[in-house]
Design a protein around this motif. Sequence first.
Motif, PDB file in Angstrom:
ATOM      1  N   LEU A 149       0.868  -1.190   0.000  1.00  0.00           N
ATOM      2  CA  LEU A 149       0.000   0.000   0.000  1.00  0.00           C
ATOM      3  C   LEU A 149       0.896   1.228   0.000  1.00  0.00           C
ATOM      4  CD1 LEU A 149      -2.667  -1.081   2.634  1.00  0.00           C
ATOM      5  CD2 LEU A 149      -2.758  -1.272   0.145  1.00  0.00           C
ATOM      6  N   PHE A 150       0.363   2.342  -0.528  1.00  0.00           N
ATOM      7  CA  PHE A 150       1.164   3.567  -0.545  1.00  0.00           C
ATOM      8  C   PHE A 150       1.063   4.232   0.822  1.00  0.00           C
ATOM      9  CE2 PHE A 150      -0.371   3.226  -5.040  1.00  0.00           C
ATOM     10  CZ  PHE A 150       0.815   2.695  -5.507  1.00  0.00           C
ATOM     11  N   PHE A 166      -8.674   5.685   1.128  1.00  0.00           N
ATOM     12  CA  PHE A 166      -9.460   6.079  -0.041  1.00  0.00           C
ATOM     13  C   PHE A 166      -8.550   6.338  -1.238  1.00  0.00           C
ATOM     14  CE2 PHE A 166     -11.370   9.013  -2.961  1.00  0.00           C
ATOM     15  CZ  PHE A 166     -12.672   8.570  -3.080  1.00  0.00           C
ATOM     16  N   ASP A 167      -7.505   7.112  -1.024  1.00  0.00           N
ATOM     17  CA  ASP A 167      -6.624   7.459  -2.148  1.00  0.00           C
ATOM     18  C   ASP A 167      -5.859   6.250  -2.668  1.00  0.00           C
ATOM     19  OD1 ASP A 167      -7.413  10.055  -2.263  1.00  0.00           O
ATOM     20  OD2 ASP A 167      -5.837  10.804  -0.933  1.00  0.00           O
ATOM     21  N   ASN A 168      -5.569   5.312  -1.769  1.00  0.00           N
ATOM     22  CA  ASN A 168      -4.937   4.080  -2.229  1.00  0.00           C
ATOM     23  C   ASN A 168      -5.853   3.338  -3.196  1.00  0.00           C
ATOM     24  OD1 ASN A 168      -2.284   2.707  -1.208  1.00  0.00           O
ATOM     25  ND2 ASN A 168      -2.932   4.057   0.445  1.00  0.00           N
ATOM     26  N   ILE A 169      -7.101   3.190  -2.790  1.00  0.00           N
ATOM     27  CA  ILE A 169      -8.027   2.425  -3.638  1.00  0.00           C
ATOM     28  C   ILE A 169      -8.354   3.205  -4.909  1.00  0.00           C
ATOM     29  CG2 ILE A 169     -10.275   1.289  -3.717  1.00  0.00           C
ATOM     30  CD1 ILE A 169     -10.076   0.937  -0.707  1.00  0.00           C
ATOM     31  N   ALA A 170      -8.425   4.540  -4.789  1.00  0.00           N
ATOM     32  CA  ALA A 170      -8.777   5.353  -5.955  1.00  0.00           C
ATOM     33  C   ALA A 170      -7.593   5.539  -6.899  1.00  0.00           C
ATOM     34  CB  ALA A 170      -9.304   6.711  -5.496  1.00  0.00           C
ATOM     35  N   GLU A 186     -17.672   6.653  -6.075  1.00  0.00           N
ATOM     36  CA  GLU A 186     -18.692   5.610  -6.156  1.00  0.00           C
ATOM     37  C   GLU A 186     -18.038   4.225  -6.228  1.00  0.00           C
ATOM     38  OE1 GLU A 186     -22.187   3.672  -6.332  1.00  0.00           O
ATOM     39  OE2 GLU A 186     -21.757   5.735  -5.702  1.00  0.00           O
ATOM     40  N   ARG A 187     -17.033   4.132  -7.093  1.00  0.00           N
ATOM     41  CA  ARG A 187     -16.401   2.822  -7.270  1.00  0.00           C
ATOM     42  C   ARG A 187     -15.572   2.408  -6.058  1.00  0.00           C
ATOM     43  NH1 ARG A 187     -14.255   2.584 -13.382  1.00  0.00           N
ATOM     44  NH2 ARG A 187     -13.220   0.709 -12.629  1.00  0.00           N
ATOM     45  N   VAL A 188     -14.953   3.364  -5.399  1.00  0.00           N
ATOM     46  CA  VAL A 188     -14.218   3.034  -4.171  1.00  0.00           C
ATOM     47  C   VAL A 188     -15.194   2.514  -3.126  1.00  0.00           C
ATOM     48  CG1 VAL A 188     -12.911   3.986  -2.249  1.00  0.00           C
ATOM     49  CG2 VAL A 188     -12.328   4.639  -4.589  1.00  0.00           C
ATOM     50  N   ARG A 189     -16.349   3.168  -3.054  1.00  0.00           N
ATOM     51  CA  ARG A 189     -17.346   2.745  -2.075  1.00  0.00           C
ATOM     52  C   ARG A 189     -17.804   1.310  -2.376  1.00  0.00           C
ATOM     53  NH1 ARG A 189     -22.128   2.324  -1.446  1.00  0.00           N
ATOM     54  NH2 ARG A 189     -22.648   2.978  -3.568  1.00  0.00           N
ATOM     55  N   GLU A 190     -18.049   1.038  -3.662  1.00  0.00           N
ATOM     56  CA  GLU A 190     -18.434  -0.318  -4.068  1.00  0.00           C
ATOM     57  C   GLU A 190     -17.398  -1.341  -3.630  1.00  0.00           C
ATOM     58  OE1 GLU A 190     -18.853  -0.739  -8.307  1.00  0.00           O
ATOM     59  OE2 GLU A 190     -20.519   0.706  -8.294  1.00  0.00           O
ATOM     60  N   VAL A 209      -7.683  -3.769   1.800  1.00  0.00           N
ATOM     61  CA  VAL A 209      -7.452  -2.562   1.004  1.00  0.00           C
ATOM     62  C   VAL A 209      -6.648  -2.914  -0.255  1.00  0.00           C
ATOM     63  CG1 VAL A 209      -6.337  -0.303   0.947  1.00  0.00           C
ATOM     64  CG2 VAL A 209      -7.594  -1.021   2.977  1.00  0.00           C
ATOM     65  N   ALA A 210      -5.631  -3.753  -0.078  1.00  0.00           N
ATOM     66  CA  ALA A 210      -4.817  -4.156  -1.234  1.00  0.00           C
ATOM     67  C   ALA A 210      -5.684  -4.859  -2.271  1.00  0.00           C
ATOM     68  CB  ALA A 210      -3.682  -5.076  -0.779  1.00  0.00           C
ATOM     69  N   LEU A 211      -6.605  -5.659  -1.793  1.00  0.00           N
ATOM     70  CA  LEU A 211      -7.512  -6.383  -2.681  1.00  0.00           C
ATOM     71  C   LEU A 211      -8.429  -5.402  -3.416  1.00  0.00           C
ATOM     72  CD1 LEU A 211      -8.087  -9.368  -3.235  1.00  0.00           C
ATOM     73  CD2 LEU A 211      -9.860  -9.263  -1.489  1.00  0.00           C
ATOM     74  N   ALA A 212      -8.984  -4.458  -2.651  1.00  0.00           N
ATOM     75  CA  ALA A 212      -9.880  -3.467  -3.254  1.00  0.00           C
ATOM     76  C   ALA A 212      -9.129  -2.645  -4.296  1.00  0.00           C
ATOM     77  CB  ALA A 212     -10.456  -2.557  -2.166  1.00  0.00           C
ATOM     78  N   ARG A 213      -7.915  -2.261  -3.972  1.00  0.00           N
ATOM     79  CA  ARG A 213      -7.128  -1.438  -4.888  1.00  0.00           C
ATOM     80  C   ARG A 213      -6.819  -2.196  -6.180  1.00  0.00           C
ATOM     81  NH1 ARG A 213      -1.086   0.411  -3.337  1.00  0.00           N
ATOM     82  NH2 ARG A 213      -0.809  -1.808  -3.696  1.00  0.00           N
TER      83      ARG A 213
END
Lengths: 311, 390
Positions: free
Chosen positions: B113-114, B120-124, B139-143, B169-173
């Motif tokens: 992760l950064f 949020f910014d990591n996933i976005a 929207e997509r981060v929330r999903e 988070v790593a998975l979501a990103r």
Amino acid sequence: MSVTEARPGATAARGGRRGQGPGGRRRLGAGGRRALALGLQVGPATAFVAFFLLAPLVVFFLYSLWRVRDYEIVAEWNLDAYKQALTDDSYRRLLWNTIKIAGGASLLSAGLAFAFAHTLRFKLRRWQEPLLFAVVIAMFSGYLVRVYAWRTLLGDSGIVNSALRGLGITSEPLSFLLFNRGAAIVVLANFLIPLAVLPVYAALQNVRDAEIEAARDLGCGSWGTFWRVTAPLAWPGIFFSWALAFLAAAGDYVVPQLVGGANGTMVGVVITDTFQTDYNFPRGAALAFTTLLVSLTIIGIVRFVGGKVLR
Amino acid sequence: MGPHSGRVNTVVEERETAAGSIPAAAGAPAIAIDDVRKSFGSYSALAGCSLHVERGQFISLLGPSGCGKTTLLRIIGGFETQDAGTVAINGETVDALPPNKRNVNTVFQSYALFPHKSVFDNIAFPLAIARVPKRERAERVREMLELVRLSGVEERKATQLSGGQSQRVALARALVGRPEVLLLDEPLAALDLKLRKTMQLELRRIQEQLGTTFVFVTHDQEEALTMSDRIVLMNGGRIVQGGSPREVYDQPANVFVSDFVGEANLLDGVVDGHVGALATVTTEAGVLHVAPGATTPAAGPAIVSIRPERIALQRPGQAAGEAENGLPGTVERIVFLGNLVRAHVRVAEEVVLTAELSRAEADGIAEGERVLACFGAAATRVLPPDGAPA
Ligand SMILES: Nc1ncnc2c1ncn2[C@@H]1O[C@H](COP(=O)(O)OP(=O)(O)O)[C@@H](O)[C@H]1O
Ligand SMILES: [Mg+2]
């Protein structure tokens, strides 16, 4: 009991969390011991800073607010020295020139230091240690010797000019190589690079390969990776090395004297003169504090803006 | 399963199209790896691997540490360049493409992760790179946060998360950019056992929900059995077998697989005859009757593999069961495992069999007792000996 009275919030909260049984006295005792341990840990450093850094500063700050009469300092409170430093045209030009030179030298040295450290970290991993060691050695090689070396390099009969003449490229020596602002910037940068390399290098060590690969994986090209990941992660180190170089350059008084020429003079030279020739401590101190304040303001702005841009 | 064919690459089922020449058609496999080789200096980390991964599958690369799993995954992701061979993703050869141009994302073992960015910014991050409009990003981060069942941590720094949260988070990103294929390099290795079990199921749920192809690297056979549609076993830089969890467990192609996936009693012997449809193998513990399979050598040295749960213990005098084999021996040790009991039975000077028994089966069997270790011919698997050409 005395401990709770001194720092009620912290001790009570900590004691409370440990809260084993009603032994109030014992908990306070533990808190007291912790405070003592903390004091022993930070005490020496605090004393050091107070004695070696703050005390001289305070003395000079007082000087700057006093007056000199018949080469004697008298404790008459006034702001004349500051007024002069800020309003006198020649001082303002001097200050502006100092900022330009220090700015140029610090940007040049921080930029080159970053390029060097970046290459060490990402391209020449194998040679990191010997090269870094060479940098440290360079940092401790003689200061004056190197200024004179630059003079022989860039002077009218120096190596560069001789070579140009020998090759038939020029007939007259290029006199703009020395004794001007550009020369001051280059020579200052030469001293500052080793100093600037270490913080950047340390910061780049904190950028892990995995983070860089993650950025690539998530769609960044090499340029995007640099701006979005490497630079922000290394920013504290980049900033620190630039600020260090800026402060060191702004305070220098040898290089401008020896290679700066007319438009390459700096406030440090004048401050030294004011102290040593005029014995005007209040004016010298006021000049020094003004320069420091201006430098710190610039550094603060860079820190703020850089932190906003690189994130 | 074709273990007799020269180099045992993975079994490519259904589709036998040559990799690289496949047009980017809807029917192309998600990943087609063709004879990929990689050496580090003189050390050969991958000695020719071929593998097709069907779309939407959860596939595990399973093998001991150092067998080349990470190297293969890094070659698919574009972080390492193979010395030879080709990789195609979705029918498109990607050998010349850098990682950012490949439609695969990776969940790194260290999460990567950064640290300077919020959750949020990591996933976005991938969305920002792709210049997705801000509103859609949110929207997509929330999903994604919903998908990985994580919320309320959006504003935290990535460094302020627990291991399990970092994992999510790593998975979501890695998933927010909707990659064709997700590569996961031992993502659960750093978690404690309980969390790992939870995440295994979570990962499987997420994969099924999205229908994304997952390539999951692990050295934990139980994990691979739990999660995968298909397990690909690697050893020493080669792919040694591929198949469903049942196939690799029940029909191991060689001794390595039989030993690495689950537990196995391995007996050295020589195939030397037939009794009806059964082959006979003479071992130190006696002559065994085995059901010959694809892996059974016609004659000569072989290794008989028997799963511990397929062995039953009979006390002398008990009515003989239907099992074709019964080796007399002495119970040396009984290990109580809670739901199961494991008995070590010495059936020959140098041979100890492990039998896994239910509590009821083990009832009344004591250490030092003489027993008959019984197992059917179908419970055995005869494998070519180690080192023999497979
Ligand atoms: N960059 C590298 N340089 C040298 N050897 C490497 C490098 N990467 C991997 N190896 C070697 O290649 C082999 C396979 O490594 P790896 O793919 O990481 O195995 P696994 O992920 O299955 O544990 C190991 O023996 C490892 O030491
Ligand atoms: Mg690995």
